[in-house]
Design a protein around this motif. Structure first.
Motif, PDB file in Angstrom:
ATOM      1  N   PHE A   1      20.496 -11.119  35.511  1.00 22.44           N
ATOM      2  CA  PHE A   1      18.884 -11.250  35.207  1.00 22.44           C
ATOM      3  C   PHE A   1      18.490  -9.595  35.093  1.00 22.44           C
ATOM      4  CE2 PHE A   1      17.607 -15.513  37.726  1.00 22.44           C
ATOM      5  CZ  PHE A   1      17.623 -15.927  36.574  1.00 22.44           C
TER       6      PHE A   1
ATOM      7  N   SER B   1       9.489  -9.156  27.201  1.00 24.21           N
ATOM      8  CA  SER B   1      10.701  -9.518  27.574  1.00 24.21           C
ATOM      9  C   SER B   1      10.870  -8.719  28.805  1.00 24.21           C
ATOM     10  CB  SER B   1      11.967  -8.802  26.528  1.00 24.21           C
ATOM     11  OG  SER B   1      11.782 -10.341  25.886  1.00 24.21           O
TER      12      SER B   1
ATOM     13  N   PHE C   1       8.481 -10.104  31.834  1.00 23.31           N
ATOM     14  CA  PHE C   1       8.543 -11.128  32.672  1.00 23.31           C
ATOM     15  C   PHE C   1      10.496 -11.624  33.138  1.00 23.31           C
ATOM     16  CE2 PHE C   1       6.948 -13.259  27.582  1.00 23.31           C
ATOM     17  CZ  PHE C   1       5.331 -13.478  28.023  1.00 23.31           C
ATOM     18  N   LEU C   2      11.114 -11.052  32.314  1.00 21.07           N
ATOM     19  CA  LEU C   2      12.333 -10.658  33.304  1.00 21.07           C
ATOM     20  C   LEU C   2      12.010  -9.961  34.673  1.00 21.07           C
ATOM     21  CD1 LEU C   2      15.134  -9.388  30.739  1.00 21.07           C
ATOM     22  CD2 LEU C   2      14.761 -11.678  31.662  1.00 21.07           C
TER      23      LEU C   2
ATOM     24  N   VAL D   1      10.689 -13.515  37.024  1.00 19.15           N
ATOM     25  CA  VAL D   1      12.057 -14.332  37.001  1.00 19.15           C
ATOM     26  C   VAL D   1      12.772 -13.829  38.319  1.00 19.15           C
ATOM     27  CG1 VAL D   1      14.169 -14.535  35.507  1.00 19.15           C
ATOM     28  CG2 VAL D   1      11.919 -14.984  34.533  1.00 19.15           C
TER      29      VAL D   1
ATOM     30  N   ILE E   1      17.906 -19.765  32.372  1.00 20.76           N
ATOM     31  CA  ILE E   1      16.160 -18.989  32.097  1.00 20.76           C
ATOM     32  C   ILE E   1      16.526 -17.363  31.606  1.00 20.76           C
ATOM     33  CG2 ILE E   1      15.275 -17.842  33.916  1.00 20.76           C
ATOM     34  CD1 ILE E   1      16.610 -20.024  35.607  1.00 20.76           C
TER      35      ILE E   1
ATOM     36  N   SER F   1      16.052 -18.867  27.434  1.00 17.86           N
ATOM     37  CA  SER F   1      14.395 -19.215  27.393  1.00 17.86           C
ATOM     38  C   SER F   1      13.300 -17.514  27.582  1.00 17.86           C
ATOM     39  CB  SER F   1      14.607 -20.412  28.240  1.00 17.86           C
ATOM     40  OG  SER F   1      15.283 -21.332  28.382  1.00 17.86           O
ATOM     41  N   THR F   2      14.000 -17.396  28.298  1.00 18.30           N
ATOM     42  CA  THR F   2      11.994 -15.655  28.914  1.00 18.30           C
ATOM     43  C   THR F   2      12.644 -14.741  27.220  1.00 18.30           C
ATOM     44  OG1 THR F   2      13.117 -15.667  31.083  1.00 18.30           O
ATOM     45  CG2 THR F   2      12.057 -13.593  30.070  1.00 18.30           C
ATOM     46  N   TRP F   3      13.612 -14.597  26.478  1.00 17.65           N
ATOM     47  CA  TRP F   3      13.828 -13.884  25.683  1.00 17.65           C
ATOM     48  C   TRP F   3      13.383 -14.906  24.604  1.00 17.65           C
ATOM     49  CZ3 TRP F   3      19.818 -12.684  26.532  1.00 17.65           C
ATOM     50  CH2 TRP F   3      19.701 -11.035  27.452  1.00 17.65           C
TER      51      TRP F   3
ATOM     52  N   ALA G   1       9.493 -14.732  24.062  1.00 18.35           N
ATOM     53  CA  ALA G   1       8.990 -13.557  23.757  1.00 18.35           C
ATOM     54  C   ALA G   1       9.176 -13.388  22.705  1.00 18.35           C
ATOM     55  CB  ALA G   1       9.309 -11.958  24.988  1.00 18.35           C
TER      56      ALA G   1
ATOM     57  N   ALA H   1       2.094 -11.747  34.432  1.00 17.95           N
ATOM     58  CA  ALA H   1       4.034 -11.540  35.126  1.00 17.95           C
ATOM     59  C   ALA H   1       3.871 -10.474  36.182  1.00 17.95           C
ATOM     60  CB  ALA H   1       4.583 -10.948  33.473  1.00 17.95           C
TER      61      ALA H   1
END
Length: 363
Positions: free
Chosen positions: A66, A118, A121-122, A125, A152, A155-157, A160, A209
């Motif tokens: 991550f 991104s 969100f990361l 995560v 994961i 999916s995050t990318w 976004a 986030a």
């Protein structure tokens, strides 16, 4: 976000009407910022990739994956957004020459929203992953596999990117901002509906986030402190947890300081309660948010295990302690946790196998 060098001189009235004065900034400034950002993220990426190859345990590899994704996203954002910004300044902000077809502005706006979300969100995560690893080690060891972490991350990318593409699908609009140096979601003369909705969506996702990161990092810190106070045997050897938590707390603080003003200003504009100085505040927020991509990699460069040990040693020396014996930075307890979880899975599988064979024979 890449426009770190906007120096607006417009008056509040001009900002409200969507017009700004000419901005005279040398092209050398965006070149310097882009170079620093790319070099910093490249160094951090090399460090993280080496660590990922060295630590093959699932609990360690997921976090490093991550973190590598975050640094890679920041580096790519500097490269793409910075290159376009340099082109804008090189052509003296004449968008008719830079973008005669009209596609460059939507592309730049999409990139700025994508890379910005991104990173946020990361960060959340990574905070969730560490919170799960500290508070629920058995569940983390069995469920958080390398394959799951890659899913994961992808999916995050993708999520976004879907948000960033909405204005291109007529849910809002990407426009050239008043300084003529960058493109973003329409922020001038916003009307109630899709225009305000996309601004509120962007700001609410970013603030959510940050809130998740704050909550999860707080829970992780409380769990580590309680384990330290109670001195539980199965909680010893958590130095890698402490290292990653320090990195996450620093990233969270940097993100809140850099992104908070910009997200709040965007939410104010989207709520249609923005005052005459909202555009000026937005420009200041853009400059601050741009620093997030530059400061993130230095967290992994400076706040590493070896550096933290040296800092701890220096602090203890300054406090007059000459006989310093730093604890070993190992992960033996976590290895035992993973082995125990693996043994439990194998025993469960061995118990289920005779039952399946009996059912097959009966049929």
């Amino acid at each position: 976000m890449s426009d770190t060098n906007i120096n607006s001189t417009e008056s509040p009235s001009n900002a409200t009407n969507g017009t700004c004065g000419k901005v005279s900034v040398s092209v050398n400034i965006p070149i310097i910022f882009m170079t620093i950002g790319i070099l910093s993220n490249s160094v951090a990426l090399v460090i993280l990739v080496k660590a990922y190859k060295r630590f093959r345990q699932k609990w360690r590899a997921c976090f490093l994956l991550f973190a590598s994704g975050l640094v890679f996203t920041d580096c790519l954002g500097h490269l793409i957004n910075g290159a376009i910004t340099i082109g804008v300044y090189a052509q003296e902000k004449d968008w008719k020459i830079i973008d005669p077809s009209g596609y460059l502005c939507p592309f730049l706006g999409t990139c700025m929203v994508f890379f910005g979300l991104s990173a946020l969100f990361l960060g959340s995560v990574m905070a969730i992953e560490r919170c799960l690893g500290i508070t629920q080690p058995f569940l983390h060891a069995t469920k958080m596999t390398n394959r799951c972490a890659k899913f994961i991350l992808g999916s995050t990318w993708l999520f976004a990117l879907c948000i960033a593409l909405l204005p291109n699908l007529y849910f809002g609009e990407y426009t050239i901002q008043c300084t003529q140096t960058w493109c973003f979601i329409k922020t001038q003369n916003v009307t109630f509906g899709r225009e305000s909705g996309i601004l509120l969506l962007f700001s609410s996702l970013g603030l959510t986030a940050l809130g998740i990161s704050l909550l999860c990092n707080t829970l992780s810190a409380v769990a580590l402190v309680r384990a330290r106070v109670k001195n539980k045997p199965h909680r010893k050897g958590k130095s890698h947890h402490v290292e990653m938590l320090v990195q996450l707390m620093t990233i969270m603080c940097v993100s809140c300081i850099c992104w908070g003003p910009f997200l709040v200003t965007v939410a104010t504009i989207g709520s249609l309660i923005a005052g005459p100085k909202a555009i000026n505040s937005l420009l200041l927020g853009v400059r601050m948010a741009a620093w997030n991509q530059i400061l993130d990699p230095w967290v992994y460069i400076l706040l590493r295990k070896a550096v933290l040990k040296k800092i701890c040693k220096i602090i203890q020396l300054c406090m007059g302690k000459q006989d310093i014996q730093l604890h070993r930075w190992d992960c033996s307890s976590l290895q035992r946790t993973i082995k125990t979880a693996a043994m439990e899975n194998s025993l469960t599988a061995s118990k289920k196998q005779p039952q399946i064979s009996r059912r097959t024979e009966s049929q």
